[in-house]
Design an enzyme around this catalytic site. Structure first.
Site, mmCIF file in Angstrom:
data_model
loop_
_atom_site.group_PDB
_atom_site.id
_atom_site.type_symbol
_atom_site.label_atom_id
_atom_site.label_comp_id
_atom_site.label_asym_id
_atom_site.label_seq_id
_atom_site.Cartn_x
_atom_site.Cartn_y
_atom_site.Cartn_z
ATOM 1 C CB SER A 122 8.015 -2.411 -6.426
ATOM 2 O OG SER A 122 7.782 -3.213 -5.282
ATOM 3 C CG HIS A 144 6.050 -0.506 -9.432
ATOM 4 N ND1 HIS A 144 6.423 0.714 -8.911
ATOM 5 C CD2 HIS A 144 5.477 -1.193 -8.410
ATOM 6 C CE1 HIS A 144 6.121 0.759 -7.626
ATOM 7 N NE2 HIS A 144 5.546 -0.380 -7.300
ATOM 8 C CE LYS A 177 2.734 1.151 -7.421
ATOM 9 N NZ LYS A 177 2.201 1.532 -6.152
#
Length: 393
Positions: free
Chosen positions: A182, A210, A241
């Site tokens: 990340s 991610h 996310k």
């Protein structure tokens, strides 16, 4: 006793401030979206993990509201006592279908999923071989486990192979890696990792927080991107996310692994169930992704535009294609100052410095979203150019 500790804490906090490393919190006055209200005005948000722009999507908000009416606010229980509702089982089944895995177990966060994984499956007879830049949740999960720990250099498959050879005498060998790192936006080479795992009879664990929802041809994440969906044994991820941006996480993979986690994983057994509204909104997210790839295309276009224009403007970007795009500054204080200058121009970004990234590697980690327009992206680039000129004065 606290008097002495208080003085030490004050001194430590003063050192953090003097070094330009103090992490303040800006309060957003409204929903998370491409443009947010901070202080006295609206600014473009280029630092959220809102990859697909779903944090305030009307369909998700409606699904959450309807779930509140039907299923209530909270579960007030863990899953195995009286904390399992139909939407929890539906979401686990839908995630398994989406990811192409045998089974899935929900957690209150991916941090909890990683914290409860390793000690449930491995003992002092086993070895965990972990990428040196793995997320803190993997590091903490490994620390809780009695298995021997080995590290390999970031994305270095030759070094990984050397560790696998060293671990040949272990009962089980588990390779643990982020799918996307990340701080850099770099992808783990899962095709090569899985090939080594087959050759040396090892398990593969991937945290795809991610990547899930937008990486790969249909957004199924890094295993899909590298064509190894059937070779990854354990896949963890977040709902916080791209998949709606609220909270919650999961572990998905081999059926027997998931079943054992239900029996022994401490964060699962001792944490409240995911709230019904979040569960319902996550289901709505997966339905949206099944219906259309429009958001994936928009995110990729914004990413390409920002990378191209920033490169043309002479900024130092870490290479890649991921919507995490670090703008390298080097000095921590300069990164913080540039972030402040950008905020003055209506661009909300954050400077990252030690201990989040290594000394001398301070950066502004920008993150693209499908919620941004091309005009938004161009405005951000222009603001970076202006801020740089102000820094040079």
């Amino acid at each position: 006793m606290y008097g002495a500790m208080r003085d030490d804490l004050k001194a430590g906090l003063a050192e953090i401030r003097e070094a330009g490393l103090y992490k303040g919190e800006r309060v957003i006055q409204g929903p998370q979206r491409a443009s947010v209200s901070v202080g006295d005005g609206d600014v473009l948000n280029f630092c959220a993990n809102n990859y697909l722009g779903l944090a305030d999507h009307p369909k998700l908000v409606k699904a959450a509201q309807e779930a509140l009416d039907r299923w209530g606010f909270g579960m007030a229980s863990v899953r195995f006592i009286c904390g399992t509702q139909q939407p929890h089982k539906e979401l686990e089944a839908k995630l398994s279908e989406f990811l192409g895995t045998e089974d899935t177990i929900l957690y209150s966060s991916c941090f909890d999923a990683n914290a409860g994984l390793f000690e449930t499956l491995l003992t002092d007879q086993d070895v965990i071989i972990s990428d040196e830049l793995n997320h803190a949740s993997i590091i903490d999960g490994v620390r809780l486990c009695k298995a021997k720990r080995m590290r390999y250099r970031n994305r270095d498959v030759a070094d990984l192979e050397a560790r696998l050879k060293e671990a040949s005498g272990a009962r089980y060998r588990m390779i643990a890696t982020d799918g996307v790192f990340s701080m850099d936006g770099y992808l783990a080479p899962l095709d090569e990792i899985c090939e080594l795992a087959e050759r040396y009879d090892a398990l593969v664990m991937v945290d795809d927080s991610h990547a899930v929802g937008f990486t790969g041809p249909t957004g199924r994440g890094t295993p899909e991107l590298f064509g190894v969906q059937d070779k990854v044994d354990v896949l963890t991820g977040t709902l916080g996310k791209a998949l709606g941006g609220a909270s919650g996480g999961y572990t998905s993979g081999r059926a027997e692994i998931v079943e054992m986690l239900r029996q022994r994983s401490r964060p699962y057994l001792f944490s409240n169930s995911l709230a019904p509204s979040i569960t319902a909104a996550a289901l709505a997210t997966l339905e949206l992704l099944d219906e259309s790839s429009e958001l994936l295309g928009k995110l990729r276009a914004n990413t390409e535009l920002f990378r191209r224009r920033m490169t043309e403007a002479g900024f130092d970007l870490l290479p890649g294609e991921h919507p995490i795009i670090p703008v390298m500054i080097g000095d921590a204080a300069k990164a913080g100052k540039m972030a402040d200058l950008l905020l003055d121009q209506g661009i909300y970004v954050i400077g990252f410095s030690y201990p989040v990234v290594p000394h001398g590697k301070a950066r502004i980690r920008t993150q693209m979203s499908a919620a941004h327009s091309a005009d938004d992206v161009n405005r951000a680039v222009d603001a970076f150019v202006t801020a740089r000129s102000m820094m040079d004065e």
